[in-house]
Design a protein around this motif. Structure first.
Motif, PDB file in Angstrom:
ATOM      1  N   ILE A  42      -4.406  -3.010   6.026  1.00 45.60           N
ATOM      2  CA  ILE A  42      -3.409  -4.498   5.791  1.00 45.60           C
ATOM      3  C   ILE A  42      -2.340  -3.979   7.507  1.00 45.60           C
ATOM      4  O   ILE A  42      -1.305  -4.667   7.851  1.00 45.60           O
ATOM      5  CB  ILE A  42      -3.009  -4.757   4.126  1.00 45.60           C
ATOM      6  N   TYR A  46      -0.723  -6.151   9.850  1.00 42.97           N
ATOM      7  CA  TYR A  46       0.109  -7.404   9.494  1.00 42.97           C
ATOM      8  C   TYR A  46       1.383  -6.002  10.759  1.00 42.97           C
ATOM      9  O   TYR A  46       2.059  -6.792  11.001  1.00 42.97           O
ATOM     10  CB  TYR A  46       0.682  -7.318   8.050  1.00 42.97           C
ATOM     11  N   MET A  67      -9.284 -11.804   3.397  1.00 44.71           N
ATOM     12  CA  MET A  67      -8.794 -11.888   2.262  1.00 44.71           C
ATOM     13  C   MET A  67     -10.592 -11.895   1.046  1.00 44.71           C
ATOM     14  O   MET A  67      -9.860 -11.921   0.135  1.00 44.71           O
ATOM     15  CB  MET A  67      -8.064 -10.302   1.400  1.00 44.71           C
ATOM     16  N   THR A  75      -1.930  -6.421  -2.305  1.00 45.05           N
ATOM     17  CA  THR A  75      -1.262  -5.588  -0.566  1.00 45.05           C
ATOM     18  C   THR A  75      -0.976  -6.210   0.091  1.00 45.05           C
ATOM     19  O   THR A  75      -0.107  -6.518   1.031  1.00 45.05           O
ATOM     20  CB  THR A  75      -2.628  -5.292  -0.323  1.00 45.05           C
ATOM     21  N   VAL A  76      -1.972  -7.900   0.301  1.00 47.07           N
ATOM     22  CA  VAL A  76      -1.544  -8.738   1.247  1.00 47.07           C
ATOM     23  C   VAL A  76       0.495  -9.542   1.061  1.00 47.07           C
ATOM     24  O   VAL A  76       0.999  -9.504   2.290  1.00 47.07           O
ATOM     25  CB  VAL A  76      -2.858 -10.078   1.153  1.00 47.07           C
TER      26      VAL A  76
END
Length: 282
Positions: A42, A46, A67, A75-76
């Motif tokens: 991640i 990102y 996801m 996490t996202v």
């Protein structure tokens, strides 16, 4: 990757871990093991690879993240908060009544989330559909990134989606398999032996590579290689550790969704202190 980019991603990964640990401590529980194992992925997506606009989450020119292992929502959400999609204070409301930060990704609640997930095994089908639609519209400069858990690959729907991706040579959808070797009920080899993911994906028609899922540069290099592949579906197998980056949770026998008791809070505080040395370092 330049040294500056590498240092920036290391700091970003550390910050994402801090955010997640604070969320777990506040909530008193969480899907700790499987969240920590995808942190570097991640971070790279990102922090370097994805196109997005925090001020316009529905921007048509964006890349998409699906996801599929939806319990990695913390996490996202940590990445979305750090990138300015919403106020970071909301992270500590995870799973509160009326929250916009659920423990499974939800596109109707959290700005920046592209797919709602609950029951596992559905994400790759959605990702394949998005990729097919983008290809049909001639938007080949956009990518779909789908992250699938190893335990989740017990679900047959994934393999139908893989066959679809391979048949239509949808190399605009990059499949990541989080091979942390453990699932809800134990080790994957004991629950339902997966054998070799790399061999299986190649047999399905994918260009496939296995990399260290805890190494930002290795992940970034693999993505760059995948983007050069022509006329073939692509897959990156991430060799990870469940609970990655926090030894206490790496070693915990049942680290899928543990409760955070007083001992765990002390461990989290100590881990955060160590991680801050990275984020605050030169």
């Amino acid at each position: 990757m330049t040294n500056t980019e590498q240092k920036a991603l290391k700091k970003f990964s550390a910050q994402l871990r801090i955010d997640q640990l604070e969320m777990f401590k506040q909530r008193g529980m969480g899907h700790i093991g499987g969240c920590l194992s995808v942190t570097e992925l991640i971070s790279v997506l990102y922090g370097k690879q994805m196109k997005f606009d925090p001020k316009n989450p529905s921007w048509e020119g964006r890349d998409y993240l699906v996801m599929s292992k939806a319990h990695a929502a913390p996490t996202v959400c940590a990445a979305l908060a750090e990138k300015g999609f919403f106020d970071k204070k909301l992270l500590l409301t995870m799973d509160d009544i009326g929250t916009h930060i659920p423990s499974h990704v939800d596109r109707l609640l959290t700005p920046g989330v592209d797919m709602t997930g609950g029951s596992l095994g559905q994400g790759c089908s959605v990702a394949a559909g998005i990729a097919f639609g983008l290809r049909h519209m001639g938007r080949d400069d956009q990518y779909v990134y789908v992250c699938i858990g190893d335990g989740e690959l017990n679900e047959g729907q994934n393999w139908e989606a893989f066959q679809f991706l391979a048949h239509y040579k949808l190399n605009n959808c990059i499949v990541f398999i989080d091979n942390n070797k453990r699932q809800h009920d134990g080790y994957c080899t004991e629950v339902l032996n997966p054998f070799s993911y790399e061999d299986k994906m190649r047999a399905f028609g994918f260009w496939t590579i296995t990399v260290d899922g805890g190494d930002e540069e290795a992940i970034d290099d693999a993505i760059n290689l995948a983007k050069k592949v022509k006329d073939q579906a692509v897959c990156i197998v991430l060799d990870t550790i469940k609970g990655q980056g926090v030894k206490y949770y790496e070693d915990m026998p049942d680290n899928h969704a543990p409760k955070v008791f007083e001992e765990g809070k002390a461990v989290i505080d100590a881990a955060i202190a160590e991680l801050k040395k990275i984020t605050e370092g030169e």
